[in-house]
Design an enzyme around this catalytic site. Structure first.
Site, PDB file in Angstrom:
ATOM      1  N   ASP B  89      20.598   5.455  -1.504  1.00  0.00           N
ATOM      2  CA  ASP B  89      21.431   4.423  -2.132  1.00  0.00           C
ATOM      3  C   ASP B  89      22.427   5.120  -3.054  1.00  0.00           C
ATOM      4  O   ASP B  89      22.383   6.343  -3.217  1.00  0.00           O
ATOM      5  CB  ASP B  89      20.569   3.390  -2.858  1.00  0.00           C
ATOM      6  CG  ASP B  89      19.759   4.002  -3.983  1.00  0.00           C
ATOM      7  OD1 ASP B  89      19.952   5.197  -4.288  1.00  0.00           O
ATOM      8  OD2 ASP B  89      18.908   3.301  -4.552  1.00  0.00           O
ATOM      9  N   CYS B 300      -7.190  -2.255  12.628  1.00  0.00           N
ATOM     10  CA  CYS B 300      -6.079  -1.408  12.163  1.00  0.00           C
ATOM     11  C   CYS B 300      -6.328   0.036  12.579  1.00  0.00           C
ATOM     12  O   CYS B 300      -7.455   0.522  12.548  1.00  0.00           O
ATOM     13  CB  CYS B 300      -5.926  -1.511  10.652  1.00  0.00           C
ATOM     14  SG  CYS B 300      -4.635  -0.431   9.983  1.00  0.00           S
ATOM     15  N   CYS B 302      -4.990   2.712  11.108  1.00  0.00           N
ATOM     16  CA  CYS B 302      -4.600   3.673  10.069  1.00  0.00           C
ATOM     17  C   CYS B 302      -5.786   4.536   9.648  1.00  0.00           C
ATOM     18  O   CYS B 302      -6.947   4.193   9.870  1.00  0.00           O
ATOM     19  CB  CYS B 302      -3.984   2.968   8.855  1.00  0.00           C
ATOM     20  SG  CYS B 302      -5.161   2.342   7.650  1.00  0.00           S
ATOM     21  N   CYS B 305      -8.369   2.691   7.384  1.00  0.00           N
ATOM     22  CA  CYS B 305      -9.253   1.732   8.064  1.00  0.00           C
ATOM     23  C   CYS B 305     -10.209   2.419   9.029  1.00  0.00           C
ATOM     24  O   CYS B 305     -11.321   1.941   9.250  1.00  0.00           O
ATOM     25  CB  CYS B 305      -8.427   0.676   8.798  1.00  0.00           C
ATOM     26  SG  CYS B 305      -7.679  -0.507   7.644  1.00  0.00           S
TER      27      CYS B 305
END
Lengths: 389, 389
Positions: B89, B300, B302, B305
């Site tokens: 940004d 999940c 990931c 998990c």
């Protein structure tokens, strides 16, 4: 449990310690996973760093998450998903150092939780039962660590109390649920240490913790005590110096025949922005590292060194990023792992003294043993507040 | 930069965005690596979660580690060891939200550092030059985000100032050093938005940021504005809604044709002990999870998990362990990744509306749009201090 000395050099030993499927070599350094995590790391991170035996603290796990949660998860290994071996302390040390002690009685310690101020009681029997609940491989008997500088009378009293508690713990120990090591106290009094060992050996404990040292007393005196004491400990059992973790002190203790070590030292100084290197301690937040594009150590094989510069880690600490203590912890634990491996290899090759000389040549440029102020702390609790009476 | 719309459903688009060797599909969610790290994660962690395009904040990197360090490391990618694409940004938003503004002038903003109180000046030219130093792939023009509720006069003034600054930024932009997107302001005033777009299109920017929304105004009004505005933006250029990150808001914006999103939302709520699940938000420190041996989400994929229970993560948060926000961040970012992938797949199969209905059926059980406020920020900063104890 199989414990076998496989190599010797003077009083120095290399041993194999096998429990279940997992075998480790001693002298070994064990990272501390106080609250069921080695701070900043997952179990897999610790495994990937090479470690197969780590420590957890009974005191912390008893207070949080508590016995009921640990029971539900069938022990702390499953809870934290750790595939290696676990050793737990009895909680006795933290009861003294972290709690308001209400009373040291013949049958245990009454203390106040550091979390919510609630009152609890640790008996020598309960701490063994609790460690069985933790479902660890090696557990320790409850002891009272006599602060450095107390009277010989008091030292004797606490030493014998610790012997008594070890025996009481063993009486309730269930077969097949881990191995219970006894903690030997006695301060710097060699006769008391021998007496404790003699008494405990009657119970034939499978291993011994050497407690109550490195708590504020002059290190030269500790070394002298170790020199005279450790070689007289049973040859065929592990000797575990509780709470020692810097390379120089570890070498001093290895030289007199100690096998096992644990300490928060490498992980705590990592979170405190200090990295262990070949050239001693490196304080990464110093301005000289701001633009430094070299890794912490050129030849280190850790994730941090293979991927990030000193300048980046400097920035992460300055910016208070959570990644900073993690990358530092990874490096320091890998440093300790490699240090212990090199140390063991030098013993196997009968080149230990050369190894130490070579290591110290660079390392001592930026290293001093740190003054432990535990003694002072406990001293205050026990004496000024008179709670032990 | 190649940007190609490859699939449409009403105003919804699937596009390919390719810069250098790396291609991503939009609609895309970009995690925020404010200070050259997605908080708690290393670059490799973020890559392993599937992300190839992330955001960094110019304002933070300008103040810390500073331009000289970034220059020495030849940009932030090398500094943080990130192999993917980077978007920065302009710093304008943080100048407004985090600093004591001293003065907004026609030629830039004078502000006070939140770190040491020193005085700095961001001009529209400097912010482009600084982003070139960051060596990112996509950069943004400096803008002034008019707060919700200011007068139409003021809104117009800031909108035109942002147009002017975009043009001034473009004038100093060097070819071959990344792609400069212009930020479109205009608040909820559709005519102003069109005017800004028309003016900026004269300069043929390669992409557009939609700024100044989701800053406290009623979401229904934002949706209405987007509905009428986005479809009129150039078809062949990326449309980037700055600072939007919850699944429901993202779907609202995707439906009117937005392509790119970034927000600290999933990572910030993770550190704040809140997990994203199929059933909406899950506050893991609730007592009901203390004994829960299930993963955060059964299906999940990931790391968190696949390896840890709700009970363990509950404990880590309660015990203020650094591992807690890390495991939570890993889950939330993977949740967002999978959500965006499923969303894109549903568009490709022309089943988007069914996907949204199905998703909302469970998700809305525990979800409300949140207003970002400074209270949350302060909480975060205070809490992070604990990591260093």
């Amino acid at each position: 449990m199989v414990f076998e000395v496989i190599n010797k050099l003077d009083n120095i030993r290399i041993s194999k310690l096998k429990i279940g499927d997992i075998e480790v070599e001693t002298p070994i350094f064990m990272p501390v996973g106080t609250q069921a995590t080695v701070k900043t790391l997952s179990s897999h991170d610790v495994w990937d760093l090479g470690y197969r035996l780590i420590l957890v603290n009974s005191y912390h796990l008893y207070l949080q998450p508590g016995e009921d949660v640990i029971k539900k998860f069938e022990g702390v290994k499953k809870f934290m998903n750790w595939k290696g071996l676990l050793l737990s302390d009895s909680g006795g040390f933290q009861v003294l150092s972290l709690s308001d002690i209400r009373e040291i009685r013949n049958d245990g310690v009454v203390f106040k939780s550091f979390i919510d101020g609630s009152i609890h009681f640790f008996s020598p029997e309960f701490t063994v039962k609790f460690q069985e609940t933790l479902n660890v491989d090696i557990m320790m008997t409850l002891d009272v660590c006599p602060p450095y500088g107390i009277s010989e009378d008091e030292l004797r009293k606490f030493t014998f109390l610790s012997i008594d508690w070890a025996k009481r713990g063993k009486r309730v120990k269930e077969d097949g649920k881990g191995y219970l090591f006894a903690v030997i106290q006695g301060g710097l009094n060699l006769d008391l240490r021998f007496k404790a060992l003699e008494e405990l050996e009657k119970e034939d404990f499978p291993g011994y913790g050497i407690g109550g040292l490195s708590i504020g007393e002059p290190w030269e005196k500790t070394k002298e005590l170790l020199q005279n004491f450790v070689k007289n400990m049973p040859e065929n059992k592990p000797r575990y110096f509780m709470g020692l973790g810097d390379p120089i002190s570890i070498m001093d203790a290895v030289e007199v025949g100690v096998d096992m070590f644990d300490c928060v030292y490498p992980t705590r100084i990592a979170r405190n922005r200090t990295l262990l290197t070949k050239y001693g301690k490196l304080r990464i937040t110093k301005s000289e590292y701001k633009f430094d594009d070299k890794p912490i150590e050129e030849d280190c094989d850790c994730y941090t060194c293979k991927n990030f510069s000193r300048g980046y880690i400097h920035h992460l600490f300055k910016a208070k990023e959570i990644l900073a203590p993690r990358l530092a912890t990874i490096h320091n634990l890998r440093f300790m792992y490699n240090f212990m491996e090199n140390l063991r290899n030098s013993i196997k090759k009968q080149k230990y003294y050369e190894f130490r000389k070579e290591f110290e040549k660079d390392f001592l440029k930026n290293f001093k043993r740190e003054k432990v102020n535990f003694g002072e702390w406990v001293y205050n609790i026990l004496w000024n507040k008179n709670w032990y009476k």
